[in-house]
Design a protein around this motif. Structure first.
Motif, PDB file in Angstrom:
ATOM      1  N   ALA A   1       0.838  -1.202   0.000  1.00 50.10           N
ATOM      2  CA  ALA A   1       0.000   0.000   0.000  1.00 50.10           C
ATOM      3  C   ALA A   1       0.872   1.251   0.000  1.00 50.10           C
ATOM      4  CB  ALA A   1      -0.929  -0.012   1.221  1.00 50.10           C
TER       5      ALA A   1
ATOM      6  N   GLY B   1       1.146   4.079  -2.900  1.00 48.21           N
ATOM      7  CA  GLY B   1       0.841   5.478  -2.605  1.00 48.21           C
ATOM      8  C   GLY B   1       1.970   6.397  -2.995  1.00 48.21           C
TER       9      GLY B   1
ATOM     10  N   GLN C   1       2.096   7.020  -6.685  1.00 42.73           N
ATOM     11  CA  GLN C   1       0.898   7.499  -7.357  1.00 42.73           C
ATOM     12  C   GLN C   1       0.418   8.824  -6.811  1.00 42.73           C
ATOM     13  OE1 GLN C   1      -2.164   6.949  -5.487  1.00 42.73           O
ATOM     14  NE2 GLN C   1      -3.733   7.373  -7.002  1.00 42.73           N
ATOM     15  N   ARG C   2       0.739   9.154  -5.545  1.00 41.09           N
ATOM     16  CA  ARG C   2       0.298  10.415  -4.950  1.00 41.09           C
ATOM     17  C   ARG C   2       0.945  11.597  -5.641  1.00 41.09           C
ATOM     18  NH1 ARG C   2      -4.218  10.971  -2.074  1.00 41.09           N
ATOM     19  NH2 ARG C   2      -4.353   9.610  -0.286  1.00 41.09           N
TER      20      ARG C   2
ATOM     21  N   GLY D   1       0.706  13.507   0.921  1.00 42.29           N
ATOM     22  CA  GLY D   1       0.266  12.154   0.617  1.00 42.29           C
ATOM     23  C   GLY D   1       1.420  11.172   0.571  1.00 42.29           C
TER      24      GLY D   1
ATOM     25  N   SER E   1       2.274   7.769   2.920  1.00 39.92           N
ATOM     26  CA  SER E   1       2.639   6.450   2.385  1.00 39.92           C
ATOM     27  C   SER E   1       3.921   5.938   3.010  1.00 39.92           C
ATOM     28  CB  SER E   1       2.792   6.540   0.875  1.00 39.92           C
ATOM     29  OG  SER E   1       1.646   7.103   0.316  1.00 39.92           O
TER      30      SER E   1
ATOM     31  N   SER F   1      -5.494   1.217   5.161  1.00 39.62           N
ATOM     32  CA  SER F   1      -4.431   1.551   4.208  1.00 39.62           C
ATOM     33  C   SER F   1      -5.022   1.885   2.845  1.00 39.62           C
ATOM     34  CB  SER F   1      -3.424   0.411   4.103  1.00 39.62           C
ATOM     35  OG  SER F   1      -4.076  -0.776   3.763  1.00 39.62           O
TER      36      SER F   1
ATOM     37  N   VAL G   1      -4.283   5.477   1.102  1.00 37.59           N
ATOM     38  CA  VAL G   1      -3.629   5.605  -0.197  1.00 37.59           C
ATOM     39  C   VAL G   1      -4.564   6.202  -1.240  1.00 37.59           C
ATOM     40  CG1 VAL G   1      -2.657   4.253  -2.070  1.00 37.59           C
ATOM     41  CG2 VAL G   1      -1.949   3.810   0.234  1.00 37.59           C
ATOM     42  N   GLY G   2      -5.864   5.894  -1.124  1.00 42.92           N
ATOM     43  CA  GLY G   2      -6.745   6.248  -2.224  1.00 42.92           C
ATOM     44  C   GLY G   2      -7.631   7.458  -2.030  1.00 42.92           C
TER      45      GLY G   2
ATOM     46  N   ALA H   1      -7.306  10.800   4.179  1.00 45.48           N
ATOM     47  CA  ALA H   1      -6.170   9.880   4.083  1.00 45.48           C
ATOM     48  C   ALA H   1      -5.499   9.748   5.444  1.00 45.48           C
ATOM     49  CB  ALA H   1      -5.181  10.380   3.044  1.00 45.48           C
TER      50      ALA H   1
ATOM     51  N   GLU I   1      -5.457  16.598  -3.974  1.00 44.13           N
ATOM     52  CA  GLU I   1      -5.466  15.377  -4.769  1.00 44.13           C
ATOM     53  C   GLU I   1      -6.729  15.296  -5.618  1.00 44.13           C
ATOM     54  OE1 GLU I   1      -3.270  12.789  -4.789  1.00 44.13           O
ATOM     55  OE2 GLU I   1      -1.855  13.566  -3.336  1.00 44.13           O
TER      56      GLU I   1
ATOM     57  N   ASN J   1      -1.008   5.329 -12.816  1.00 44.24           N
ATOM     58  CA  ASN J   1      -1.606   4.310 -11.956  1.00 44.24           C
ATOM     59  C   ASN J   1      -1.140   2.920 -12.350  1.00 44.24           C
ATOM     60  OD1 ASN J   1      -3.089   5.535  -9.977  1.00 44.24           O
ATOM     61  ND2 ASN J   1      -4.860   5.865 -11.305  1.00 44.24           N
TER      62      ASN J   1
END
Lengths: 102, 169
Positions: free
Chosen positions: A17, A21, A24-25, A30, A34, B20, B24-25, B32, B86, B95
Protein backbone atom coordinates in the motif's frame (compact mmCIF):
# COMPACT_ATOMS: atom_id res chain seq x y z
CA UNK A 1 0.19 -21.67 7.21
CA UNK A 2 2.13 -20.70 10.30
CA UNK A 3 1.19 -17.59 12.31
CA UNK A 4 4.49 -15.94 11.41
CA UNK A 5 3.67 -16.22 7.70
CA UNK A 6 0.30 -14.56 8.30
CA UNK A 7 1.92 -11.65 10.12
CA UNK A 8 4.52 -11.31 7.37
CA UNK A 9 1.75 -11.20 4.76
CA UNK A 10 0.00 -8.38 6.66
CA UNK A 11 3.30 -6.49 6.79
CA UNK A 12 3.64 -7.10 3.05
CA UNK A 13 0.18 -5.59 2.52
CA UNK A 14 1.32 -2.45 4.36
CA UNK A 15 4.49 -2.28 2.26
CA UNK A 16 2.53 -2.67 -0.97
CA UNK A 17 0.00 0.00 0.00
CA UNK A 18 2.80 2.41 0.89
CA UNK A 19 4.70 1.70 -2.32
CA UNK A 20 1.59 2.24 -4.42
CA UNK A 21 0.84 5.48 -2.60
CA UNK A 22 4.32 6.91 -2.91
CA UNK A 23 4.44 6.32 -6.65
CA UNK A 24 0.90 7.50 -7.36
CA UNK A 25 0.30 10.42 -4.95
CA UNK A 26 0.74 13.87 -6.36
CA UNK A 27 1.24 15.91 -3.21
CA UNK A 28 4.08 15.77 -0.70
CA UNK A 29 1.81 15.18 2.31
CA UNK A 30 0.27 12.15 0.62
CA UNK A 31 3.74 10.75 -0.01
CA UNK A 32 4.62 11.30 3.65
CA UNK A 33 1.56 9.28 4.70
CA UNK A 34 2.64 6.45 2.39
CA UNK A 35 6.15 6.42 3.87
CA UNK A 36 4.66 6.06 7.34
CA UNK A 37 2.64 3.06 6.10
CA UNK A 38 5.79 1.36 4.81
CA UNK A 39 7.72 2.00 8.03
CA UNK A 40 4.84 0.49 10.00
CA UNK A 41 4.97 -2.63 7.87
CA UNK A 42 8.69 -2.95 8.60
CA UNK A 43 8.08 -2.61 12.34
CA UNK A 44 5.33 -5.22 12.35
CA UNK A 45 7.52 -7.63 10.40
CA UNK A 46 10.45 -7.19 12.80
CA UNK A 47 8.35 -7.68 15.93
CA UNK A 48 6.54 -10.73 14.51
CA UNK A 49 9.80 -12.34 13.42
CA UNK A 50 11.44 -11.81 16.80
CA UNK A 51 8.43 -12.79 18.94
CA UNK A 52 7.53 -15.98 17.12
CA UNK A 53 10.99 -17.45 16.45
CA UNK A 54 13.78 -18.43 18.86
CA UNK A 55 15.52 -15.15 18.00
CA UNK A 56 16.24 -12.52 20.66
CA UNK A 57 12.81 -11.01 21.36
CA UNK A 58 14.17 -8.00 23.24
CA UNK A 59 16.37 -7.04 20.31
CA UNK A 60 13.38 -7.15 17.95
CA UNK A 61 11.22 -4.93 20.16
CA UNK A 62 14.01 -2.41 20.71
CA UNK A 63 14.74 -2.37 16.97
CA UNK A 64 11.12 -1.53 16.24
CA UNK A 65 11.27 1.18 18.89
CA UNK A 66 14.21 2.70 17.03
CA UNK A 67 12.30 2.46 13.76
CA UNK A 68 9.50 4.45 15.40
CA UNK A 69 11.97 7.06 16.63
CA UNK A 70 13.47 7.40 13.16
CA UNK A 71 9.97 7.73 11.69
CA UNK A 72 9.24 10.58 14.10
CA UNK A 73 12.51 12.34 13.21
CA UNK A 74 11.80 11.88 9.51
CA UNK A 75 8.26 13.25 9.84
CA UNK A 76 9.62 16.32 11.64
CA UNK A 77 12.12 17.08 8.89
CA UNK A 78 9.63 16.40 6.10
CA UNK A 79 7.17 18.77 7.78
CA UNK A 80 9.80 21.52 7.79
CA UNK A 81 10.69 20.84 4.14
CA UNK A 82 7.01 20.90 3.15
CA UNK A 83 6.56 24.25 4.91
CA UNK A 84 9.58 25.71 3.09
CA UNK A 85 8.33 24.39 -0.28
CA UNK A 86 4.82 25.71 0.34
CA UNK A 87 6.29 29.13 1.16
CA UNK A 88 8.53 29.22 -1.91
CA UNK A 89 6.32 27.65 -4.59
CA UNK A 90 2.86 28.35 -3.16
CA UNK A 91 1.85 24.69 -3.52
CA UNK A 92 3.05 21.22 -2.56
CA UNK A 93 2.10 19.46 -5.78
CA UNK A 94 5.02 17.39 -7.00
CA UNK A 95 4.34 18.39 -10.61
CA UNK A 96 4.96 22.07 -9.82
CA UNK A 97 8.08 21.58 -7.72
CA UNK A 98 10.36 20.54 -10.58
CA UNK A 99 13.07 23.21 -10.78
CA UNK A 100 15.84 20.60 -10.85
CA UNK A 101 14.20 18.68 -13.71
CA UNK A 102 16.19 20.55 -16.38
CA UNK B 1 -3.48 -20.10 17.07
CA UNK B 2 -6.57 -20.43 19.18
CA UNK B 3 -9.90 -19.75 17.52
CA UNK B 4 -10.51 -16.42 19.25
CA UNK B 5 -7.02 -15.29 18.31
CA UNK B 6 -7.82 -16.13 14.68
CA UNK B 7 -11.00 -14.06 14.81
CA UNK B 8 -9.19 -11.09 16.38
CA UNK B 9 -6.37 -11.43 13.85
CA UNK B 10 -8.89 -11.31 11.00
CA UNK B 11 -10.55 -8.25 12.53
CA UNK B 12 -7.26 -6.38 12.80
CA UNK B 13 -6.30 -7.44 9.28
CA UNK B 14 -9.58 -5.99 7.99
CA UNK B 15 -8.91 -2.72 9.84
CA UNK B 16 -5.38 -2.54 8.41
CA UNK B 17 -6.58 -3.37 4.90
CA UNK B 18 -9.40 -0.82 4.90
CA UNK B 19 -7.34 1.84 6.60
CA UNK B 20 -4.43 1.55 4.21
CA UNK B 21 -6.78 1.61 1.21
CA UNK B 22 -8.31 4.86 2.50
CA UNK B 23 -4.86 6.27 3.33
CA UNK B 24 -3.63 5.60 -0.20
CA UNK B 25 -6.75 6.25 -2.22
CA UNK B 26 -8.68 9.07 -0.55
CA UNK B 27 -8.96 12.29 -2.49
CA UNK B 28 -8.94 14.45 0.62
CA UNK B 29 -5.71 14.45 2.58
CA UNK B 30 -7.51 14.72 5.92
CA UNK B 31 -9.43 11.54 5.09
CA UNK B 32 -6.17 9.88 4.08
CA UNK B 33 -4.77 10.80 7.49
CA UNK B 34 -7.78 9.29 9.25
CA UNK B 35 -7.17 6.11 7.25
CA UNK B 36 -3.55 6.17 8.38
CA UNK B 37 -4.69 6.46 12.02
CA UNK B 38 -7.00 3.46 11.58
CA UNK B 39 -4.12 1.46 10.11
CA UNK B 40 -1.83 2.41 12.98
CA UNK B 41 -4.47 1.32 15.49
CA UNK B 42 -4.77 -2.00 13.67
CA UNK B 43 -1.00 -2.51 13.83
CA UNK B 44 -1.10 -1.66 17.55
CA UNK B 45 -3.69 -4.42 17.94
CA UNK B 46 -1.35 -6.78 16.09
CA UNK B 47 1.38 -5.92 18.60
CA UNK B 48 -1.04 -6.77 21.41
CA UNK B 49 -1.74 -10.09 19.72
CA UNK B 50 2.01 -10.71 19.53
CA UNK B 51 2.28 -10.28 23.31
CA UNK B 52 4.25 -7.03 22.95
CA UNK B 53 2.07 -4.69 25.00
CA UNK B 54 4.76 -2.04 25.40
CA UNK B 55 5.16 -1.83 21.63
CA UNK B 56 1.40 -1.37 21.21
CA UNK B 57 1.44 1.49 23.71
CA UNK B 58 4.44 3.09 22.03
CA UNK B 59 2.80 2.68 18.62
CA UNK B 60 -0.24 4.65 19.76
CA UNK B 61 1.87 7.19 21.67
CA UNK B 62 4.47 7.90 18.98
CA UNK B 63 2.57 7.33 15.74
CA UNK B 64 -0.97 8.40 16.54
CA UNK B 65 0.11 10.96 19.13
CA UNK B 66 3.11 12.54 17.46
CA UNK B 67 3.47 11.63 13.79
CA UNK B 68 -0.19 12.02 12.88
CA UNK B 69 -0.37 15.39 14.62
CA UNK B 70 2.71 16.42 12.62
CA UNK B 71 1.03 15.32 9.39
CA UNK B 72 -2.07 17.27 10.36
CA UNK B 73 0.11 20.34 10.93
CA UNK B 74 1.64 19.78 7.50
CA UNK B 75 -1.84 19.67 5.93
CA UNK B 76 -2.89 22.85 7.71
CA UNK B 77 0.31 24.81 7.18
CA UNK B 78 0.30 24.22 3.44
CA UNK B 79 -3.21 25.69 3.33
CA UNK B 80 -4.43 22.72 1.35
CA UNK B 81 -8.17 23.08 1.18
CA UNK B 82 -9.77 19.82 2.20
CA UNK B 83 -10.15 18.34 -1.27
CA UNK B 84 -7.84 20.44 -3.39
CA UNK B 85 -4.50 18.70 -3.30
CA UNK B 86 -5.47 15.38 -4.77
CA UNK B 87 -8.67 16.42 -6.50
CA UNK B 88 -7.40 15.73 -10.02
CA UNK B 89 -6.69 12.01 -9.96
CA UNK B 90 -3.48 10.63 -11.37
CA UNK B 91 -3.46 9.70 -15.05
CA UNK B 92 -4.16 6.08 -15.94
CA UNK B 93 -0.61 5.47 -17.15
CA UNK B 94 0.86 6.52 -13.80
CA UNK B 95 -1.61 4.31 -11.96
CA UNK B 96 -0.69 1.33 -14.13
CA UNK B 97 3.03 1.89 -13.61
CA UNK B 98 2.54 2.17 -9.85
CA UNK B 99 0.47 -1.03 -9.88
CA UNK B 100 3.19 -2.83 -11.86
CA UNK B 101 5.87 -1.78 -9.38
CA UNK B 102 3.74 -2.83 -6.41
CA UNK B 103 2.79 -6.20 -7.90
CA UNK B 104 6.36 -7.08 -8.88
CA UNK B 105 7.79 -6.24 -5.46
CA UNK B 106 4.84 -7.79 -3.63
CA UNK B 107 4.91 -10.88 -5.82
CA UNK B 108 8.59 -11.57 -5.22
CA UNK B 109 8.40 -10.95 -1.47
CA UNK B 110 5.14 -12.87 -1.10
CA UNK B 111 6.58 -15.83 -3.01
CA UNK B 112 9.63 -15.81 -0.72
CA UNK B 113 7.50 -15.62 2.43
CA UNK B 114 5.16 -18.39 1.30
CA UNK B 115 7.75 -20.84 0.00
CA UNK B 116 10.39 -20.46 2.72
CA UNK B 117 8.60 -20.61 6.06
CA UNK B 118 10.76 -20.08 9.14
CA UNK B 119 10.69 -22.43 12.09
CA UNK B 120 8.35 -20.83 14.62
CA UNK B 121 7.83 -21.41 18.30
CA UNK B 122 4.07 -21.03 18.01
CA UNK B 123 3.45 -18.91 21.09
CA UNK B 124 5.01 -15.44 21.28
CA UNK B 125 7.60 -14.84 23.99
CA UNK B 126 7.02 -12.21 26.62
CA UNK B 127 9.65 -9.57 27.34
CA UNK B 128 9.03 -7.55 30.48
CA UNK B 129 9.36 -3.76 30.41
CA UNK B 130 12.15 -4.01 32.99
CA UNK B 131 14.18 -6.12 30.59
CA UNK B 132 13.56 -3.64 27.77
CA UNK B 133 14.80 -0.78 29.94
CA UNK B 134 17.83 -2.74 31.08
CA UNK B 135 18.59 -3.54 27.45
CA UNK B 136 18.43 0.13 26.52
CA UNK B 137 20.79 1.05 29.34
CA UNK B 138 23.09 -1.93 28.94
CA UNK B 139 23.98 -3.67 25.67
CA UNK B 140 22.12 -1.26 23.38
CA UNK B 141 23.06 1.97 25.17
CA UNK B 142 24.99 3.36 22.22
CA UNK B 143 22.00 3.01 19.86
CA UNK B 144 19.81 4.68 22.49
CA UNK B 145 22.16 7.66 22.72
CA UNK B 146 22.46 7.86 18.93
CA UNK B 147 18.69 7.97 18.42
CA UNK B 148 18.45 10.85 20.88
CA UNK B 149 21.15 12.70 18.90
CA UNK B 150 19.22 12.02 15.68
CA UNK B 151 16.01 13.39 17.21
CA UNK B 152 17.81 16.49 18.52
CA UNK B 153 19.45 17.17 15.15
CA UNK B 154 16.17 16.69 13.26
CA UNK B 155 14.39 19.04 15.67
CA UNK B 156 17.09 21.71 15.30
CA UNK B 157 17.10 21.24 11.54
CA UNK B 158 13.33 21.62 11.35
CA UNK B 159 13.48 24.86 13.35
CA UNK B 160 16.30 26.17 11.17
CA UNK B 161 14.49 25.29 7.93
CA UNK B 162 11.10 26.70 8.85
CA UNK B 163 12.41 29.84 10.58
CA UNK B 164 10.70 32.90 9.19
CA UNK B 165 12.94 35.95 9.07
CA UNK B 166 10.79 38.88 10.08
CA UNK B 167 12.63 42.00 8.91
CA UNK B 168 14.38 41.56 5.58
CA UNK B 169 17.39 39.34 6.35
Amino acid sequence: MSPLTLYQLVALILLMAGLFGISQRRSLVGMLISVELMLNGAGLSIVAASQLTPANAMLGQLGTLFVMGLAAAEATLVLAIIVVIARRFGTTKTSVVSTLKG
Amino acid sequence: MENIAKIVFGFYTLIILGGSLVAVGAKSLVRAMVGLIATLMGVAGMYMLLNAQFMALMQILIYVGAVCVLIFFAIMLTRADAGGEEADSAPLRQNLLALTAVLSVGGILGWLVLTRPLATTGTPVEVSIENLGLGLLGPYGLAFELISVVLLVSMAGAVLLAWERRNGK
